[in-house]
Design a protein around this motif. Structure first.
Motif, short mmCIF file in Angstrom:
data_model
loop_
_atom_site.label_atom_id
_atom_site.label_comp_id
_atom_site.label_asym_id
_atom_site.label_seq_id
_atom_site.Cartn_x
_atom_site.Cartn_y
_atom_site.Cartn_z
N GLU A 146 0.83 -1.20 0.00
CA GLU A 146 0.00 0.00 0.00
C GLU A 146 0.87 1.25 0.00
OE1 GLU A 146 -3.89 -0.23 0.23
OE2 GLU A 146 -2.75 -1.71 -0.89
N ILE A 147 1.96 1.22 0.78
CA ILE A 147 2.84 2.38 0.79
C ILE A 147 3.37 2.64 -0.62
CG2 ILE A 147 5.01 3.32 1.66
CD1 ILE A 147 4.58 1.87 4.23
N LEU A 148 3.67 1.57 -1.34
CA LEU A 148 4.17 1.73 -2.71
C LEU A 148 3.12 2.41 -3.58
CD1 LEU A 148 6.49 1.15 -4.63
CD2 LEU A 148 5.48 -1.06 -5.11
N THR A 149 1.87 1.97 -3.45
CA THR A 149 0.82 2.59 -4.24
C THR A 149 0.75 4.09 -3.98
OG1 THR A 149 -0.49 0.58 -4.00
CG2 THR A 149 -1.63 2.53 -4.78
N PHE A 150 0.73 4.46 -2.71
CA PHE A 150 0.54 5.88 -2.40
C PHE A 150 1.78 6.71 -2.70
CE2 PHE A 150 -3.68 5.95 -1.06
CZ PHE A 150 -3.96 4.79 -0.36
N SER A 151 2.98 6.11 -2.55
CA SER A 151 4.17 6.91 -2.82
C SER A 151 4.39 7.10 -4.31
CB SER A 151 5.40 6.29 -2.18
OG SER A 151 5.57 4.97 -2.64
N THR A 152 3.84 6.21 -5.15
CA THR A 152 4.03 6.39 -6.58
C THR A 152 2.95 7.26 -7.20
OG1 THR A 152 2.89 4.29 -6.87
CG2 THR A 152 5.29 4.27 -7.05
N PHE A 153 1.90 7.52 -6.45
CA PHE A 153 0.81 8.31 -7.01
C PHE A 153 1.26 9.71 -7.44
CE2 PHE A 153 -3.30 9.81 -7.86
CZ PHE A 153 -3.41 11.06 -7.29
N PRO A 154 2.02 10.45 -6.60
CA PRO A 154 2.46 11.77 -7.07
C PRO A 154 3.35 11.68 -8.31
CG PRO A 154 2.83 11.55 -4.72
CD PRO A 154 2.50 10.19 -5.23
N LEU A 155 4.00 10.53 -8.48
CA LEU A 155 4.85 10.38 -9.65
C LEU A 155 4.02 10.22 -10.92
CD1 LEU A 155 7.51 8.04 -8.06
CD2 LEU A 155 7.86 10.37 -8.83
N VAL A 156 2.89 9.52 -10.78
CA VAL A 156 2.04 9.34 -11.96
C VAL A 156 1.39 10.67 -12.36
CG1 VAL A 156 -0.04 8.21 -12.80
CG2 VAL A 156 1.58 6.93 -11.45
N THR A 157 0.96 11.44 -11.38
CA THR A 157 0.28 12.70 -11.70
C THR A 157 1.26 13.85 -11.82
OG1 THR A 157 0.01 13.18 -9.37
CG2 THR A 157 -1.80 12.06 -10.47
N HIS A 158 2.52 13.52 -11.98
CA HIS A 158 3.58 14.51 -11.96
C HIS A 158 3.29 15.74 -12.80
CE1 HIS A 158 7.88 15.69 -11.78
NE2 HIS A 158 7.61 16.21 -12.94
N ALA A 159 2.83 15.50 -14.04
CA ALA A 159 2.70 16.63 -14.96
C ALA A 159 1.62 17.62 -14.52
CB ALA A 159 2.39 16.10 -16.36
N GLY A 160 0.70 17.15 -13.73
CA GLY A 160 -0.33 18.06 -13.24
C GLY A 160 -1.38 18.43 -14.25
N THR A 161 -1.30 17.87 -15.45
CA THR A 161 -2.31 18.17 -16.46
C THR A 161 -3.57 17.38 -16.18
OG1 THR A 161 -1.51 16.38 -17.83
CG2 THR A 161 -0.53 18.55 -18.20
N GLU A 162 -4.64 17.73 -16.90
CA GLU A 162 -5.91 17.00 -16.72
C GLU A 162 -5.71 15.52 -16.99
OE1 GLU A 162 -8.01 19.09 -14.78
OE2 GLU A 162 -8.96 17.25 -15.51
#
Lengths: 492, 144, 498
Positions: C142-158
């Protein structure tokens, strides 16, 4: 002195309330109230330690022996709850009442503190007493002071919310009174220990079934079990946020304790689940609360109302745990009682922090708050993760016990339902997190600063507790499990 | 003597209870609801008092030197003193709320209040804790 | 340094690195990158300290905290976990070099958050690798899921936010509803959550419950991208390429299949599955995933999307190997963790290099690019051949072992599936190389971009070329040292007494 601690637990806050009225000056009253709350916490802690050490404490009020006299009976189960109520009070009171959205003018704030202290003493009284009628009396003390507290909220809808709460709550209390009366009629005693001994002889009579029915309905109203939950959303939404935090963390929990006492100690699990089949009613109602509450929360536009519906769902988890009638189930219910108090208390305090600065609890107005109030919003994220049940948080501990209990009884569908409903929690927690972190702040708003330290510290104490007790569960799950064992054994 | 006639007092209590609950549910006026609640609570009080009566029992005072006195049970009466006080307090609180509601909404009829709330909600959303809006009575003007 | 200390240290070092990165922040990017690189090297070094013990047959462990009675946070390193830890920490070094080149070359925002979350994710991956029981694994999962989330949404675009929602949605859904259910069920049936050789469920569960429980674990491990819970992988391609490279070709997905392997070997036990045939259906699902993802990959023009679907298929190789419930199948799956990781990361590095150097992401626009990026494309060739499974690259050995596993269990149809998928892999991987070298370059209108004077010349930063070359060499080395790998893993399926 120490042998009178059980009495002092209730008497101290009760006497402090009129002192607050006499003191009048808000600052002095606030300091006084905080000190009183902390002293009740000290008393509760001592009681818990004593009980864990040497077993149940029995205290004769006024020296009159039970069953004729009123007995205060401290067992592991209620010592646990005493500590919970007093801890929440100790954390919430320094936060400051009435600074967050109440309509009470500054020079009248002392009345708010007085009502609060009365509420605390009522809650402690319900928990500690071993006399059935005494439960009713303290229940009404609590309820009356909470009606008053709720009505202090900002705006006129708080008044209607308090009014509806009053009507429903009084009906509930009166049902409980009726149930107690019927029990008294059949057994001739009001003492809990005595009742549990005398009841088996008269168990089969119709009067007892009616008594049980009335008590259950009354308690369900107080506990906000679906479908008798109508008072809760409005009351929590329109009350001042600190009051919501306190009530969400304590009032329903104490009613849950009374429910557990009635079911397991007074009537006995064999009768309640075996002959009357309470689980056949309570399990579907709990599931309905879990799903209905969570789904309703998803569609809310007001954060407080969202948290209120979430509370209804969480109460469903607790009653589900009780209806399993097993060690893991009741432990799950009791531990969730504590965990939910931490989570919801913390989350409502976050709302209080935000409304202090922003003056709004609408989700839409919270856009972009992640940048402007980072510490407060971080608290929300952690509390939200706890609601979802992410491992290392307290929410996980509760879920673990509840799902285990379901699996142990081969109720696999129920186990799946518990997990599915925690997914719904993901949706509504996500909704707020997305608004707070991923949306741009509304145009033309005033710059918003972080909440003051005096508010952040209590908030983070409660939220931090959700992580701390998610890892070190000896004090929560350990005690809850002992309490559950005691309750299930039927030993009063 | 059991049966319908022998238990007439219980039937009365049930009737009062139902009347009280009916008023709470069916009547729109907030003050009337409180009255209904009162009637409901009264029925329960009467129930306890009815419990207390022992057939052929006298007042619960044992004169000196007497033996085998049959007396009515005083305990439920004592309990009901408390319950009456609770009822009074509840009524007082409820009526105080009615007064404030009257001032805030201008009405004590539930249907009108609900209508005003719905309109308010439609107009500006469910702002539980925002600054007071126009149709709210500002707190400073609420008399003590 | 004792292995126990090394275990704890290797999990904590990335966290320390993360804190260092956060503290330095944007003030001194060079120092920040320095902290990252030092942390990666130190972590790898620490992980290597555990290796000798594991190779000698010991299982060094470390107990952290008892959360609930029966739920203990504890580590214990066995060969499979050692392999995963080495892969993750080793490739982290290379990827950090690459990431520095990529992030700077692409002028990316939020670099501090990027490097910090990266470190947190690696720490979580190591936690998964070392987990001694299902509870610890679940916590770090679970920690892996949540710590990688900001990496996936990195670009901040829609698009990035939507991808983030899909990512989080699928992974949290599967882990809460299926995986946690499976874990609680296992705890109550087996009485324990500790991994044990031969499994902990033998004799305790049978019939339809066994099938359902296996299903809960297989679908609950959303990171293994088993269909129909695979959509998060292509969605996550919106993240910067270093993220796709390390996390979605190596750490996150490998954590998924690692979990599946661990569960099959240490919770169910190969014998239980082989005797009851309870994993037959899983083989079919894995095979379906392999074939359909390979077919979809053929249709994708976006290079990263194509690689994403290829990854989904390759992951199901490992799931298939596990489901075969034969020792060769499991070993082949384990080996494939390493082979695929090194091969796929090469391909992703190349994709990123093309993105930064030539600003192209669609394959149809990449004609002739190979002639001008020879090193990059050569690395691509080697990586592709490894994925396809041809000697002399490492992937051939894992594929061979998997085929042997299928033969061992007499699963002829799955041998055919494996061979067909290799053909499909040729079909979707080779054209990029062929078009790059053998087709004339398309001259479309090149916008005047900020690389004003190099407007026709692709310029890949050195740090984007060196890593793929290194990992390509890694593919070759894995071929040479495959036997060592096999020997290291063999004890996990060693049968007690024949």
């Amino acid at each position: 002195m120490t042998e009178h601690l059980p009495a002092l637990q209730v008497v101290v806050p009760m006497l402090a309330a009129p002192v607050c009225v006499l003191l009048r000056r808000t600052q002095a009253v606030k300091v006084f109230a905080v000190l009183v709350a902390w002293s009740t916490l000290a008393i509760a802690g001592t009681l818990l330690a004593t009980v864990l050490d040497s077993g149940t404490i029995s205290y004769k009020m006024g020296g009159w022996a039970a069953p004729a006299g009123i007995e205060y009976r401290v067992t592991i189960a209620n010592a646990y709850i005493l500590v919970l109520v007093t801890s929440v009070a100790s954390v919430v009171l320094p936060f400051g009442l009435g600074s967050a959205g109440s309509s009470v003018p500054q020079d009248r704030k002392y009345l708010l503190f007085a009502a609060f202290l009365l509420c605390i003493s009522g809650l402690l009284g319900i928990t500690i007493t071993g006399d059935a009628f005494n439960v009713f009396v303290f229940l009404e003390v609590t309820s009356l002071s909470s009606y008053a507290l709720v009505s202090m909220g900002h705006g006129r809808r708080a008044l209607m919310a308090a009014y509806s709460y009053l009507i429903l709550g009084t009906i509930g209390g009166t049902f409980i009174l009726l149930g107690v009366g019927l029990m008294y009629q059949m057994t001739g005693t009001l003492n809990v220990v005595d009742l549990s001994e005398r009841l088996p002889e008269v168990m089969a009579s119709r009067t007892m079934i009616v008594a049980f029915g009335f008590m259950m309905v009354g308690l369900f109203i107080k506990l906000a079990v679906f479908p008798l939950h109508q008072w809760l959303p409005n009351a929590y939404t329109y009350a001042p946020s600190t009051v919501s935090a306190f009530l969400a963390a304590t009032a329903t929990k104490v009613s849950y304790y009374v429910l557990a006492r009635v079911v397991f100690t007074i009537f006995g699990a064999a009768y309640v689940f075996g002959e009357l089949g309470l689980d056949r009613i309570l399990i579907p109602l709990s599931l309905a609360a879990m799903f209905g509450g969570s789904v309703a929360a998803i569609y809310q536009t007001n954060v407080k109302r969202l948290l209120a519906y979430s509370s209804i769902a969480q109460i469903g988890y607790m009653t589900l745990g009780l209806s399993f009638n097993s060690l893991d189930g009741l432990t799950g219910g009791l531990v969730h009682l504590f965990n939910h108090a931490m989570m919801k208390g913390g989350l409502f305090l976050v709302v209080a922090c935000v409304t202090y600065r922003l003056n709004s609890s609408m989700v839409d107005d919270w856009r972009g708050l992640g940048r402007r109030m980072p510490i407060t919003m971080a608290a929300f994220v952690v509390g939200g993760l706890s609601l979802i049940g992410v491992p290392t948080t307290v929410g996980f501990v509760s879920k673990w016990y509840l799902v285990s209990a379901a699996v142990q009884q081969d109720k696999l569908v129920v186990a799946g339902a518990i997990l599915l409903s925690s997914l719904l929690a993901v949706v509504y927690v996500w909704k707020i997190i997305e608004t707070v972190y991923f949306k741009a702040p509304p145009e033309g708003g005033d710059p918003v600063a972080e909440a003051p330290m005096s508010m952040l510290i209590p908030t983070w104490i409660l939220i931090g507790a959700t992580i701390y007790f998610g890892l070190h569960t000896a004090l929560t799950a350990g005690v809850a499990s002992k309490a559950a064992a005691l309750l299930l054994s039927g030993v009063p | 003597m059991t049966g319908l006639l022998g238990l007439w007092h219980y039937w009365m209590i049930i009737a009062l209870m139902m009347v009280g609950l009916y008023i709470v549910i069916a009547r729109d006026n907030l003050v009337k609801k409180i009255m209904g609640l009162n009637i409901f609570q009264t029925s329960v009080i009467l129930f306890y008092v009815a419990l207390a009566k022992v057939e052929g029992g006298t007042a619960p005072i044992i004169p000196e030197g007497a033996e085998h006195v049959v007396y009515s049970n005083p305990l439920p009466h004592v309990l009901m003193l408390t319950a009456i006080v609770v009822g009074v307090a509840t009524t007082a609180l409820g009526l105080a709320l009615c007064v404030r509601i009257q001032e805030a909404y201008g009405s004590n009829e539930e249907d009108e209040i609900v209508r005003m709330d719905v309109e308010g909600l439609a107009r500006r959303g469910d702002r539980a804790e925002s600054a007071p809006h126009a149709d709210d009575v500002p707190p400073e003007e609420v008399p003590a | 340094m004792t292995p126990e200390f090394a275990i704890g240290l290797s999990v904590l070092l990335p966290v320390v690195g993360m804190l260092g990165v956060l503290l330095i922040g944007e003030r001194n990017p060079d120092a920040r990158e320095g902290v990252t690189l030092v942390t990666t090297v130190l972590t790898l070094g620490t992980v290597l300290q555990i290796l000798p013990g594991v190779q000698a047959g010991e299982q060094p462990g470390l107990e952290v905290l008892e959360v609930l009675p029966g739920l203990v946070l504890a580590f214990e390193v066995e060969p499979l976990g050692m392999l995963f830890a080495l892969v993750a920490s080793g490739l982290w070094v290379v990827t950090s070099l690459y990431a520095i080149g990529y992030m700077r070359g692409h002028h990316e925002i939020n670099q501090t958050r990027f490097f910090a979350c990266f470190a947190a994710a690696i720490s979580a991956a190591l936690g998964i690798a070392y987990a001694r029981n299902l509870f610890t694994l679940f916590v770090f999962y679970e920690i892996l899921t949540f710590s990688t989330f900001p990496l996936v949404t990195h670009a901040g675009t829609e698009k990035a936010k939507k991808a983030g929602r899909t990512y989080l949605g699928i992974l949290v859904f599967t882990s809460v509803v299926f995986l946690m259910f499976g874990i609680v069920w296992t705890a109550n049936v087996a009485g324990t959550l500790e991994f044990a050789k031969g499994g902990i469920l033998a004799g305790k569960i049978s019939g339809w419950r066994l099938y359902v429980l296996l299903g809960l674990f297989a679908f609950g491990t959303g990171k293994a991208a088993l269909m129909p819970f695979h959509r998060w992988l292509p969605a996550a391609m919106v993240a910067p390429t270093p993220v796709s490279a390390l996390l979605h070709a190596v750490a996150v997905v490998k954590a998924g299949v690692f979990t599946v392997l661990k569960v099959v070997v240490y919770v169910f036990g190969i014998d239980l599955l082989a005797d009851t045939g309870a994993s037959q259906w899983l083989m079919a699902v894995a095979a379906f995933t392999i074939l359909s993802s390979s077919l979809v990959a053929l249709t994708k023009d976006n290079l990263k999307a194509r690689l994403a679907y290829s990854t989904i298929g390759q992951l199901s190789y490992i799931v298939l190997g596990a489901a075969m419930a034969t020792s060769a199948g499991v070993l082949g799956g384990g080996m494939h963790i390493a082979m695929h990781a090194v091969g796929k990361i090469t391909l992703f590095f190349v994709a990123g290099a093309i993105m930064v150097g030539a600003h192209k992401s669609e394959i149809s626009t990449m004609d002739g690019l190979g002639r001008r990026m020879p090193w990059t494309y050569s690395a691509y060739l080697i990586g592709s051949l490894s994925i396809i499974g041809l000697p002399p690259l490492g992937g051939s050995w894992s594929k061979w072992t998997l085929l042997m596993g299928a033969a061992e269990g007499e699963h002829w149809i799955y041998m055919v599936v494996l061979l067909i998928s290799s053909l499909l892999a040729i079909g979707y991987l080779m054209p990029v190389f062929v078009r790059g070298f053998f087709l004339p370059e398309k001259h479309d209108d090149h916008h005047d971009d900020h690389h004003g004077d190099h407007h026709a010349e692709p310029h890949e930063p050195l740090l984007c070329v060196l890593p793929p070359v290194l990992t390509a060499v890694g593919c070759v080395l894995l071929f040479v040292y495959a036997e060592n790998l096999y020997d290291m893993l063999a004890p996990i399926v060693a049968v007690k007494g024949g």
